[in-house]
Structure formats: structure tokens, C-alpha cells
Motif scaffolding. Structure first.
Motif, PDB file in Angstrom:
ATOM      1  N   UNK A 101       0.830  -1.203   0.000  1.00  0.00           N
ATOM      2  CA  UNK A 101       0.000   0.000   0.000  1.00  0.00           C
ATOM      3  C   UNK A 101       0.866   1.256   0.000  1.00  0.00           C
ATOM      4  N   UNK A 102       1.941   1.229   0.806  1.00  0.00           N
ATOM      5  CA  UNK A 102       2.814   2.398   0.934  1.00  0.00           C
ATOM      6  C   UNK A 102       3.456   2.784  -0.395  1.00  0.00           C
ATOM      7  N   UNK A 103       3.575   1.828  -1.318  1.00  0.00           N
ATOM      8  CA  UNK A 103       4.161   2.125  -2.623  1.00  0.00           C
ATOM      9  C   UNK A 103       3.140   2.731  -3.577  1.00  0.00           C
ATOM     10  N   UNK A 104       1.881   2.443  -3.371  1.00  0.00           N
ATOM     11  CA  UNK A 104       0.837   2.959  -4.250  1.00  0.00           C
ATOM     12  C   UNK A 104       0.338   4.333  -3.826  1.00  0.00           C
ATOM     13  N   UNK A 105       0.241   4.550  -2.521  1.00  0.00           N
ATOM     14  CA  UNK A 105      -0.251   5.840  -2.021  1.00  0.00           C
ATOM     15  C   UNK A 105       0.730   6.938  -2.420  1.00  0.00           C
ATOM     16  N   UNK A 106       0.185   7.981  -3.039  1.00  0.00           N
ATOM     17  CA  UNK A 106       0.998   9.100  -3.490  1.00  0.00           C
ATOM     18  C   UNK A 106       1.325   9.061  -4.974  1.00  0.00           C
ATOM     19  N   UNK A 107       1.068   7.926  -5.640  1.00  0.00           N
ATOM     20  CA  UNK A 107       1.319   7.856  -7.069  1.00  0.00           C
ATOM     21  C   UNK A 107       0.313   8.722  -7.824  1.00  0.00           C
ATOM     22  N   UNK A 108       0.763   9.329  -8.913  1.00  0.00           N
ATOM     23  CA  UNK A 108      -0.145  10.104  -9.742  1.00  0.00           C
ATOM     24  C   UNK A 108      -0.954   9.151 -10.605  1.00  0.00           C
ATOM     25  N   UNK A 109      -2.224   9.444 -10.748  1.00  0.00           N
ATOM     26  CA  UNK A 109      -3.096   8.682 -11.642  1.00  0.00           C
ATOM     27  C   UNK A 109      -3.106   9.419 -12.971  1.00  0.00           C
ATOM     28  N   UNK A 110      -2.694   8.711 -14.030  1.00  0.00           N
ATOM     29  CA  UNK A 110      -2.587   9.328 -15.352  1.00  0.00           C
ATOM     30  C   UNK A 110      -3.345   8.497 -16.377  1.00  0.00           C
ATOM     31  N   UNK A 111      -3.700   9.140 -17.476  1.00  0.00           N
ATOM     32  CA  UNK A 111      -4.286   8.439 -18.615  1.00  0.00           C
ATOM     33  C   UNK A 111      -3.155   8.009 -19.542  1.00  0.00           C
ATOM     34  N   UNK A 112      -3.472   7.219 -20.561  1.00  0.00           N
ATOM     35  CA  UNK A 112      -2.464   6.701 -21.483  1.00  0.00           C
ATOM     36  C   UNK A 112      -1.672   7.821 -22.167  1.00  0.00           C
ATOM     37  N   UNK A 113      -2.301   8.973 -22.362  1.00  0.00           N
ATOM     38  CA  UNK A 113      -1.608  10.091 -23.028  1.00  0.00           C
ATOM     39  C   UNK A 113      -0.776  10.927 -22.057  1.00  0.00           C
ATOM     40  N   UNK A 114      -0.736  10.529 -20.774  1.00  0.00           N
ATOM     41  CA  UNK A 114       0.069  11.246 -19.782  1.00  0.00           C
ATOM     42  C   UNK A 114      -0.683  12.301 -19.001  1.00  0.00           C
ATOM     43  N   UNK A 115      -1.958  12.532 -19.315  1.00  0.00           N
ATOM     44  CA  UNK A 115      -2.760  13.509 -18.587  1.00  0.00           C
ATOM     45  C   UNK A 115      -2.941  13.076 -17.144  1.00  0.00           C
ATOM     46  N   UNK A 116      -2.560  13.948 -16.203  1.00  0.00           N
ATOM     47  CA  UNK A 116      -2.721  13.647 -14.778  1.00  0.00           C
ATOM     48  C   UNK A 116      -4.171  13.913 -14.396  1.00  0.00           C
TER      49      UNK A 116
END
Length: 193
Positions: A101-116
Motif C-alpha cells: 500500500x505504501x508504494x501505491x499511495x501518493x502515485x499520480x493517476x494518469x491516462x495513457x496520453x500522460x494527462x494527470x
């Protein structure tokens, strides 16, 4: 990057028997690793350490004996003690496609084109599957952590890729003019939907 991070692995529960054995309320998906014979764990908020001298499953729960905790009184006195250990931040679970969990929390969620489109703020573990809680402009959206919706996790890049699926990150019928933004871990596992 820190050399190690502190993670909570369990809480000492009730005493079992008269020889100092205790039941552990687990906070880790890897109890066999964290509570192996010889493992040294630390009491949260202190430098006090406890060495595991034996551990075994008893009635579906983990029973542990710590060196120096040799009677029921010592075991009862330890009840409620939070146990932690230091781990390498780059350590991964043993299974492919699993993450702490600690590795996933804080990750940016992006689309395939890189849009955050947001940031992972939490991982929720349910019996059927795990969910990523994504903070989208201050609102929490829950996304099933399955390959069909989260095709890529890139820890080095600090992001998870989400598919652009209407209704996933916004309520259907929300007209914010950006349909493309409606796309898409104690260890989270990506599963089938």
C-alpha cells in the motif's frame, strides 16, 4: 530516498496459555516473513526490540513467542503493543503484480496520453478485490485495482495508468466538458474484475 521506512506489522493481542505466547492482530500480508523465527521487531515509538523465538498458526490466527516474554503476566502486559519493522523502500512483495500500500499511495493517476487526473490517496482491501482511492480535485473516487482499469503501475515514474472510461472518475451525467479525464499497497494485488 530514505534507507529504510518503518511499517506497522501487527498488534500484540491476548495471551495464550501460561508460557508467554501471544496472538498477533496482523497488519501485514507477509506474516511468515515478518514473524519468522529469529526476526527482530520493534515496539512502535521506542527503541525496544522483540525477537521472535517461535510462531505458528493457531485457530486461523498467528501465535508468537518473543524472547524474554516467558509467562502469562508478561504476555498480558504486552497486549495492545504496536509492532513495527524497518524495510527497504524498494522492497516488493514476492508475487508479481502485487504492491505494498505504501508504494501505491501518493502515485499520480494518469491516462495513457500522460494527462494527470488525480493521485492515489489510499488503498482499500475488500474481500472481492482491492480498490484504489483516487483524489480527483478534492473528491475521492474508488477504482477497482484490476488490470482492465489499471493497466500499468510504474513505481519508478511515480504513476498508475488508468483507462479512460466514462463514469470511473466522475459521476455519469457530470458535464465538466472533459470526458477524457473520466478514466481510471499492509499489499494490494491486481485481480480480475
Amino acid at each position: 530516498m530514505p534507507r529504510s521506512i518503518e511499517v506497522t506489522i501487527g498488534v500484540v493481542g491476548r495471551a495464550h496459555g501460561i508460557r508467554g505466547d501471544v496472538m498477533i492482530d496482523l497488519r501485514t500480508d507477509e506474516p511468515e516473513r515478518r514473524f519468522a523465527t529469529g526476526a527482530v521487531v520493534r515496539v512502535e515509538g521506542s527503541r525496544r526490540t522483540l525477537t521472535v523465538t517461535k510462531s505458528a498458526w493457531h485457530g486461523g490466527r498467528l501465535m508468537v513467542h518473543f524472547q524474554g516474554m516467558d509467562d502469562r503476566n508478561a504476555a498480558e502486559a504486552a497486549r495492545g503493543t504496536v509492532l513495527v519493522c524497518d524495510v527497504d523502500p524498494a522492497e516488493l512483495p514476492e508475487e508479481d503484480d502485487e504492491y505494498y500500500d505504501r508504494q501505491l499511495v501518493g502515485l499520480q493517476a494518469v491516462l495513457a496520453d500522460g494527462t494527470v487526473v488525480g493521485e492515489v490517496s489510499q488503498v482499500v482491501h475488500l474481500p472481492a478485490q482491492d480498490l484504489l482511492v483516487i483524489d480527483v480535485d478534492g473528491e475521492e473516487r474508488m477504482v477497482p485495482f484490476v488490470t482492465e482499469l489499471v493497466p500499468r503501475v510504474d513505481l519508478a515514474a511515480g504513476e498508475v495508468e488508468l483507462v479512460a472510461q466514462p463514469g470511473l472518475l466522475a459521476d455519469e451525467g457530470d458535464d465538466d466538458g472533459d470526458d477524457e479525464a473520466k478514466g481510471h499497497d499492509e499489499d494490494a494485488e491486481r485481480g480480475a474484475p
